[in-house]
Design a protein around this motif. Structure first.
Motif, PDB file in Angstrom:
ATOM      1  N   GLY A   1       0.611  -1.011  -0.096  1.00 11.88           N
ATOM      2  CA  GLY A   1      -0.005   0.017  -0.068  1.00 11.88           C
ATOM      3  C   GLY A   1       0.858   1.158  -0.054  1.00 11.88           C
ATOM      4  O   GLY A   1       1.901   1.349   0.755  1.00 11.88           O
TER       5      GLY A   1
ATOM      6  N   TRP B   1       0.696   5.609  -0.066  1.00  8.95           N
ATOM      7  CA  TRP B   1       0.148   6.925  -0.046  1.00  8.95           C
ATOM      8  C   TRP B   1       1.240   8.129   0.191  1.00  8.95           C
ATOM      9  O   TRP B   1       2.261   7.804   0.701  1.00  8.95           O
ATOM     10  CB  TRP B   1      -0.984   7.070   0.977  1.00  8.95           C
ATOM     11  CG  TRP B   1      -2.020   8.089   0.739  1.00  8.95           C
ATOM     12  CD1 TRP B   1      -2.145   9.404   1.269  1.00  8.95           C
ATOM     13  CD2 TRP B   1      -2.998   7.863  -0.355  1.00  8.95           C
ATOM     14  NE1 TRP B   1      -3.177   9.888   0.673  1.00  8.95           N
ATOM     15  CE2 TRP B   1      -3.736   9.120  -0.119  1.00  8.95           C
ATOM     16  CE3 TRP B   1      -3.214   7.014  -1.432  1.00  8.95           C
ATOM     17  CZ2 TRP B   1      -4.737   9.378  -1.293  1.00  8.95           C
ATOM     18  CZ3 TRP B   1      -4.250   7.282  -2.261  1.00  8.95           C
ATOM     19  CH2 TRP B   1      -4.821   8.404  -1.930  1.00  8.95           C
TER      20      TRP B   1
ATOM     21  N   SER C   1      -1.750   4.020   4.107  1.00 10.84           N
ATOM     22  CA  SER C   1      -0.930   3.011   3.299  1.00 10.84           C
ATOM     23  C   SER C   1      -1.144   1.560   3.832  1.00 10.84           C
ATOM     24  O   SER C   1      -1.394   0.598   2.975  1.00 10.84           O
ATOM     25  CB  SER C   1       0.699   3.468   3.430  1.00 10.84           C
ATOM     26  OG  SER C   1       1.027   3.353   4.633  1.00 10.84           O
TER      27      SER C   1
ATOM     28  N   LYS D   1      -4.797   0.690   2.520  1.00 17.55           N
ATOM     29  CA  LYS D   1      -4.595   0.430   1.027  1.00 17.55           C
ATOM     30  C   LYS D   1      -3.879  -0.930   0.670  1.00 17.55           C
ATOM     31  O   LYS D   1      -4.300  -1.633  -0.250  1.00 17.55           O
ATOM     32  CB  LYS D   1      -3.834   1.474   0.400  1.00 17.55           C
ATOM     33  CG  LYS D   1      -4.510   2.611  -0.038  1.00 17.55           C
ATOM     34  CD  LYS D   1      -5.718   2.325  -0.963  1.00 17.55           C
ATOM     35  CE  LYS D   1      -6.771   3.673  -1.230  1.00 17.55           C
ATOM     36  NZ  LYS D   1      -7.816   2.987  -2.114  1.00 17.55           N
TER      37      LYS D   1
ATOM     38  N   GLU E   1      -6.590  -3.441   1.887  1.00 19.27           N
ATOM     39  CA  GLU E   1      -7.796  -3.263   0.990  1.00 19.27           C
ATOM     40  C   GLU E   1      -7.601  -4.403  -0.181  1.00 19.27           C
ATOM     41  O   GLU E   1      -8.741  -4.913  -0.767  1.00 19.27           O
ATOM     42  CB  GLU E   1      -7.833  -1.944   0.104  1.00 19.27           C
ATOM     43  CG  GLU E   1      -9.040  -1.860  -0.949  1.00 19.27           C
ATOM     44  CD  GLU E   1      -8.806  -0.409  -1.682  1.00 19.27           C
ATOM     45  OE1 GLU E   1      -9.813  -0.010  -2.045  1.00 19.27           O
ATOM     46  OE2 GLU E   1      -7.692  -0.100  -1.714  1.00 19.27           O
TER      47      GLU E   1
ATOM     48  N   SER F   1     -11.955  -2.376   4.246  1.00 21.86           N
ATOM     49  CA  SER F   1     -11.167  -1.250   4.194  1.00 21.86           C
ATOM     50  C   SER F   1     -12.033  -0.109   4.435  1.00 21.86           C
ATOM     51  O   SER F   1     -13.315  -0.066   4.020  1.00 21.86           O
ATOM     52  CB  SER F   1     -10.501  -1.324   2.663  1.00 21.86           C
ATOM     53  OG  SER F   1     -11.324  -1.256   1.668  1.00 21.86           O
TER      54      SER F   1
ATOM     55  N   TRP G   1     -12.529   3.766  -2.011  1.00 22.22           N
ATOM     56  CA  TRP G   1     -12.199   2.502  -1.647  1.00 22.22           C
ATOM     57  C   TRP G   1     -12.984   1.292  -2.345  1.00 22.22           C
ATOM     58  O   TRP G   1     -14.157   1.640  -2.732  1.00 22.22           O
ATOM     59  CB  TRP G   1     -12.612   2.359  -0.101  1.00 22.22           C
ATOM     60  CG  TRP G   1     -11.665   3.278   0.695  1.00 22.22           C
ATOM     61  CD1 TRP G   1     -12.334   4.575   1.083  1.00 22.22           C
ATOM     62  CD2 TRP G   1     -10.568   3.096   1.312  1.00 22.22           C
ATOM     63  NE1 TRP G   1     -11.367   5.193   1.904  1.00 22.22           N
ATOM     64  CE2 TRP G   1     -10.102   4.486   1.911  1.00 22.22           C
ATOM     65  CE3 TRP G   1      -9.602   2.013   1.116  1.00 22.22           C
ATOM     66  CZ2 TRP G   1      -8.868   4.571   2.509  1.00 22.22           C
ATOM     67  CZ3 TRP G   1      -8.445   2.168   1.753  1.00 22.22           C
ATOM     68  CH2 TRP G   1      -7.849   3.598   2.499  1.00 22.22           C
TER      69      TRP G   1
END
Length: 590
Positions: free
Chosen positions: A240, A242, A347, A350, A353, A360, A477
């Motif tokens: 993940g 970000w 992060s 993610k 997810e 998530s 999401w």
């Protein structure tokens, strides 16, 4: 430790939770600043130490406070060693010595048990002003920790039951609002005093060894439940990523990368690949980073699993030294509890997810931040506070539910000020404080509408403001759309009007000038074309969307005369949109 029956173990665990709640009530009802008694920007909990320090119980708490307080208790024990005794109360705020940022102070009262164990009620709270060059301590010009606030390593403020007036005097000499801070600090000390009384009553009833055995069972139970939950997750690695827009010091697009590895033995979260520490004040110490990892993981778990350190046993966190998620001193850290911290949480989420998409969702409250200070002529007093109106919403949608209220669920302990009280307490006059139309992120479940604030300065005052979430907006999401960019504008509508592009420091607002802000409500969840048309119509009737936006975002056609759904037109438009989308995907892959 001796075994205990499960009923007793549960009674003791719930008792310690109730102790945390009573401590919270003491703080809320006796503190002075609205950050405490209205916003609830503090957290309370009970910790245990035998071989290692564990979080055992907490009230409805801010995760970045209570999870990071583990490092505070560890720092207290490392520093004092055998030099602690009953009746001592320890305080600290140093980001590199048990803290996260200088504004969050931790007050702890160790209680020593038969057999060498220890229970420790603790309070962590955001102080309105902790000294330093800038009132409110959010100093965008800081390039090292000394330029942020007064640093307090672990120190006894009460020793053997007696208040150390020398320590108290030193602390109060390093704040612009000594009477207010003194009242807030005493509220925290009163809370741990009540915590000690209640814990001693518990130990008198059951005995120290039984209480410790119950603590062990509480931790073991949470660990078993967490291991059982992740046993159903697919094994392997997900990544993940970000980004934070900037650090207020010229560094942009700061990368936070979390590699999540699920194995039979547990979870590993590795931040290798994240940006180096930055010159600006967004660097996240280990305790702060870990607290955001735990926040994301706990948000993805079944809500009947007790939150304590039993969960954390399953998680191995790796943070490269010298990175923005584990800086070396004297890095500036003041903004990191929200920014880079929020990006750490995003992060990790993610990465989750890709494993459990239905779990998530947003765990970030980061975004715009504004502190305001000056002299209030009505009371002839200096004032300083955080303006939550510029940062109210970010909850996003989640599986099965539209975005709600304000902040994400992990931060719902924070309470929004009433503007009527704010106008009494500070020299403000609010003209707008509301949701806006056509700003909720589309999804099968939509995000929260963006929140607009318009605040007039009744007297001259000064603003420090940071705006992020502009280039890297709040994410969607599982196929949902992202939120809108955040905005803050100073002196709106006057010749001095000035949009905050990234950061302003000590920006003046003259009497009668207005500050405005627009805060994204976060992302949507799931494909917008799967949203129930009746839910879209309800949103139009509630003025969350216009008819035009409903058609554009959800392919739902609403008759302007009757405000009913045109079923055939909606069906045809959705088919057309899906076909267009499929064609675009095929073209992109050929």
């Amino acid at each position: 430790m001796s075994e205990v029956d499960p009923i007793t173990a549960q009674v003791v665990r719930e008792y310690l939770e109730s102790v945390s709640k009573e401590m919270s009530s003491v703080v809320e009802r006796t503190a002075v600043h609205p950050l405490f008694n209205e916003c609830h920007d503090y957290s309370t909990g009970v910790f245990h130490r035998r071989d290692s320090v564990s979080l055992v119980a907490r009230a409805t708490a801010i995760p970045v406070h209570i999870f990071a307080s583990l490092k505070s208790v560890e720092a207290m024990l490392d520093y004092f060693g055998d030099g602690l005794a009953d009746g001592d109360v320890v305080i600290l705020n140093d980001p590199f010595f048990g803290g996260t940022h200088n504004a969050d102070w931790t007050v702890m009262k160790p209680i020593f048990l038969e057999g060498g164990g220890m229970l420790c009620p603790a309070v962590r709270a955001h102080m309105a002003d902790s000294g330093g060059p800038v009132a409110g301590n959010y100093n965008p010009d800081a390039r090292e920790v000394w330029q942020e606030a007064f640093r307090i390593p672990p120190v006894k403020i009460v020793e053997a039951g007696r208040l150390r007036e020398d320590v108290r005097a030193t602390i109060l000499a390093n704040t612009r609002i000594p009477e207010t801070l003194d009242g807030d600090l005493r509220a925290m000390m009163a809370a741990v005093e009540i915590g000690e009384q209640r814990i001693r009553e518990l130990c008198e009833r059951y005995g120290d060894r039984v209480v410790e055995a119950c603590v062990d069972e509480a931790l073991n139970y949470s660990e078993r439940r967490f291991r059982s939950e992740i046993a159903s997750w697919p094994k392997g690695r997900t990544i993940g990523v970000w980004h934070l827009d900037h650090d207020s010091a010229g560094t942009h697009d700061i990368r936070i990368q979390a590699t999540l590895e699920v194995s039979e033995s547990g979870l590993k979260v590795d931040f290798e690949g994240s940006s180096p520490q930055t010159p600006g004040f967004v660097n996240s110490t280990e305790g702060n980073t870990a607290s955001w990892v735990y926040t994301a993981l706990c948000a993805a778990l079944s809500d009947d699993i007790p939150i304590n350190s039993g969960l954390f046993r399953v998680v191995d966190i790796q943070t490269p030294l010298g990175s923005v998620v584990n800086p070396v001193p004297p890095a500036a850290t003041m903004s990191a509890t929200g920014r880079v911290g929020s990006e750490v949480g995003l992060s990790v989420m993610k990465a989750l997810e890709q494993i459990v998409p239905e779990r998530s969702g947003n765990v970030s409250y980061g975004g715009s931040l504004c502190t305001t200070y000056g002299v209030d002529p009505r009371y002839d007093e200096f004032f300083v506070t955080i303006e939550y109106g510029s940062n109210l919403v970010s909850a996003s949608a989640a599986f099965g539910t539209d975005g709600w209220g304000g902040w994400p669920a992990p931060f719902s302990t924070l309470v929004f000020n009433t503007i009527e009280m704010l106008e009494i307490q500070f020299p403000y006059r609010y003209h707008r404080y509301e949701y806006t139309t056509d700003t909720a992120a589309p999804g099968r479940w939509r995000g929260v509408p963006a929140f607009a604030m318009e605040r007039e300065a009744v007297t001259e005052q000064y603003v420090n403001a940071i705006v992020v979430g502009v280039r890297h907006v709040a994410p969607g999401w599982a196929g949902g759309e992202p939120g809108i960019p955040n905005e803050i504008t100073l002196a709106t509508g006057s010749p001095d009007e000035r949009a905050v592009v990234e950061t302003v420091t000590r920006a003046p607002l003259k009497a009668g000038q207005v500050m405005t802000s627009l805060r994204s409500g976060g992302g949507g969840f799931g494909d917008p074309l799967e949203r129930d048309p009746d839910a879209v119509r309800a949103d139009v009737l509630d003025e969350i969307y216009t008819r035009e936006a409903a058609k554009r975002a959800f392919a739902v056609v609403i008759d302007p005369a009757t405000m009913d759904i045109d079923t055939e037109a909606t069906r045809a438009l959705r088919v057309e949109r899906r076909n267009t989308s499929q064609t675009a995907i095929m073209e992109a892959t050929t």
